[in-house]
Motif scaffolding. Structure first.
Motif, PDB file in Angstrom:
ATOM      1  N   ASP A  44       0.839  -1.203   0.000  1.00 58.78           N
ATOM      2  CA  ASP A  44       0.000   0.000   0.000  1.00 58.78           C
ATOM      3  C   ASP A  44       0.873   1.251   0.000  1.00 58.78           C
ATOM      4  O   ASP A  44       2.085   1.190   0.168  1.00 58.78           O
ATOM      5  N   ARG A  45       0.227   2.385  -0.209  1.00 60.59           N
ATOM      6  CA  ARG A  45       0.923   3.676  -0.213  1.00 60.59           C
ATOM      7  C   ARG A  45       0.961   4.224   1.203  1.00 60.59           C
ATOM      8  O   ARG A  45      -0.076   4.487   1.803  1.00 60.59           O
ATOM      9  N   ARG A  46       2.138   4.406   1.720  1.00 54.74           N
ATOM     10  CA  ARG A  46       2.307   4.954   3.070  1.00 54.74           C
ATOM     11  C   ARG A  46       3.772   5.264   3.299  1.00 54.74           C
ATOM     12  O   ARG A  46       4.604   5.091   2.411  1.00 54.74           O
ATOM     13  N   LYS A  47       4.076   5.720   4.507  1.00 57.20           N
ATOM     14  CA  LYS A  47       5.470   5.961   4.891  1.00 57.20           C
ATOM     15  C   LYS A  47       6.219   4.638   4.903  1.00 57.20           C
ATOM     16  O   LYS A  47       5.766   3.649   5.481  1.00 57.20           O
ATOM     17  N   LEU A  74       8.362   7.804   1.137  1.00 60.49           N
ATOM     18  CA  LEU A  74       7.116   7.133   0.772  1.00 60.49           C
ATOM     19  C   LEU A  74       7.386   5.779   0.134  1.00 60.49           C
ATOM     20  O   LEU A  74       8.449   5.561  -0.451  1.00 60.49           O
TER      21      LEU A  74
END
Length: 331
Positions: free
Chosen positions: A140-143, A188
C-alpha cells in the motif's frame, strides 16, 4: 525538471549492461544525467558502461570502498538536478516508475524520497532458481519503514540532510533515513514495481554466517552509524531505527546483571532463560525470523568493532579521501 541517476558497481559485468539499458530506456523524454561510480572492479564493468557512453568514476581507495561512498561521489558528479535516483549495478529499472513516482513526490512536500516494489531474482550459474516478487513487502501507499539500494530522492532535501554518509561501510540507509526523519521528512512507498534485483543465490546457513561474522567489515555499519549519528545529532532517530538491537541489548544487560548480583541463583537463571525466550519471540515478530535472535547477539560485537574501527582508523582515512575528492576519480 532534471533527474540525476547514480549507479554504483563492483564486478557487475553480468548485469551492468541490462541495468544501464533499462535506465536509458526509462529516462527517454526526461532531462537526465547518468553516471556510474565503480569500486575498483576487476572485470569488464567499466568497459561495458563506457561502451554506452556513460561517465564512470572510480573510488581510488580499496580500504574505504563501499556503497555509501559510491553514492556520495555520484551525487557530487551529477551536478544540479531536482531528483536523484540511486541504483545498484545489478538492478534493472522498470520504465513507468519514474513518471509515477515523481508525480507522487510533487504532491507530498514532506516526502524526501520514494521507493516501490523490489523484485528479486536469484541465480545459480546464470539460471534463475528463485524469485521474490515483493522483497520489501510493499502492498500500500504509506510511509516506508525502510529502503534499500534503490531510492528516488528530492535533491534539495538530499543536500539539506547531508546525503549518504560516505564513512559507513554498510546499513548506510538506516543512518541516512534517521537524518531524513530528524529534519521532519519521510520516505514514501508505493505498490508499483520499481526495480528487479538480480543476485546470486546464497544458501541460508552461509548467509547467516556472513551476517554474524565479526571480522566481515560489512557488519561494522551498525557501530559506524552510531558514532556518526552522535556527531550529526540524529542519534535518537538512529537508535529508534535500530530498536531491535537496543531491545535485545537492554534485555541481556538486565538479565546478566541479575545473575551476577545474585550469584547465579536458581531464580536468577530462570529469569535469564525467560528473558532469552522473550527475546526469541520478539525477534521473530519484529523481524520475521528466529535467526535474528542469533544475528542480534552478534551485532553487539559488530557495534563495538564498528565504533573501534571508525575511531582508530577510518575517521582520518575517510577525511583524507573526501578532501582529495576531485576529477581524478574519473576513469
Amino acid at each position: 525538471m532534471k533527474i540525476g541517476i547514480v549507479v554504483i558497481t563492483y564486478n557487475e559485468e553480468r548485469f551492468i549492461g541490462m541495468c544501464l539499458d533499462s535506465v536509458l530506456t526509462a529516462i527517454q523524454g526526461f532531462d537526465a544525467t547518468l553516471v556510474v561510480v565503480d569500486s575498483l572492479s576487476t572485470d569488464k564493468t567499466c568497459l561495458i558502461a563506457e561502451q554506452r557512453n556513460v561517465p564512470v568514476y572510480r573510488i581510488p581507495d580499496t580500504a574505504l570502498r563501499c556503497a555509501a561512498l559510491g553514492r556520495w561521489i555520484g551525487a557530487q558528479k551529477i551536478g544540479h538536478c531536482d531528483y536523484i535516483l540511486f541504483l545498484d549495478g545489478d538492478m534493472t529499472l522498470h520504465s513507468q516508475f519514474l513518471e509515477n513516482a515523481i508525480a507522487e513526490l510533487e504532491n507530498e512536500p514532506k516526502a524526501a524520497g520514494i521507493v516501490g516494489i523490489n523484485e528479486y531474482l536469484y541465480y545459480k550459474n546464470d539460471t534463475i532458481v528463485k524469485r521474490r516478487e515483493n522483497y520489501l513487502g510493499i502492498t500500500d501507499r504509506r510511509k516506508a519503514k525502510h529502503f534499500g539500494g534503490a531510492l528516488l530522492v528530492k535533491k534539495p532535501v538530499y543536500d539539506l540532510v547531508g546525503g549518504y554518509d560516505p564513512c559507513i561501510f554498510a546499513e548506510e540507509e538506516t543512518e541516512f533515513y534517521s537524518r531524513i526523519e530528524g529534519y521532519g521528512y519521510c520516505v514514501l512507498q508505493i505498490p508499483e514495481l520499481m526495480v528487479t534485483h538480480h543476485t546470486d543465490w546464497v544458501p541460508g546457513f552461509r548467509k547467516l554466517l556472513n551476517l554474524i561474522n565479526p571480522l566481515n567489515r560489512r557488519n561494522y555499519g551498525v557501530g559506524q552509524g552510531f558514532v556518526r549519528s552522535i556527531a550529526k545529532g540524529n542519534v535518537r532517530q538512529y537508535l529508534q531505527r535500530q530498536y531491535d538491537v537496543l531491545v535485545n541489548l537492554i534485555a541481556d544487560l538486565v538479565s546478566v546483571s541479575v545473575c551476577l548480583t545474585s550469584g547465579f541463583s536458581v531464580s536468577a537463571l530462570r529469569f535469564l532463560i525467560t528473558v532469552q525466550v522473550g527475546e526469541l519471540l520478539f525477534n521473530y515478530f519484529a523481524k520475521g525470523s528466529f535467526k535474528w535472535f542469533v544475528i542480534n547477539k552478534a551485532r553487539y560485537l559488530h557495534l563495538l568493532y564498528g565504533i573501534a574501527y571508525y575511531m582508530t582508523f577510518q575517521r582520518v582515512a575517510c577525511k583524507e579521501t573526501l578532501l582529495s575528492h576531485d576529477e581524478s576519480y574519473r576513469t
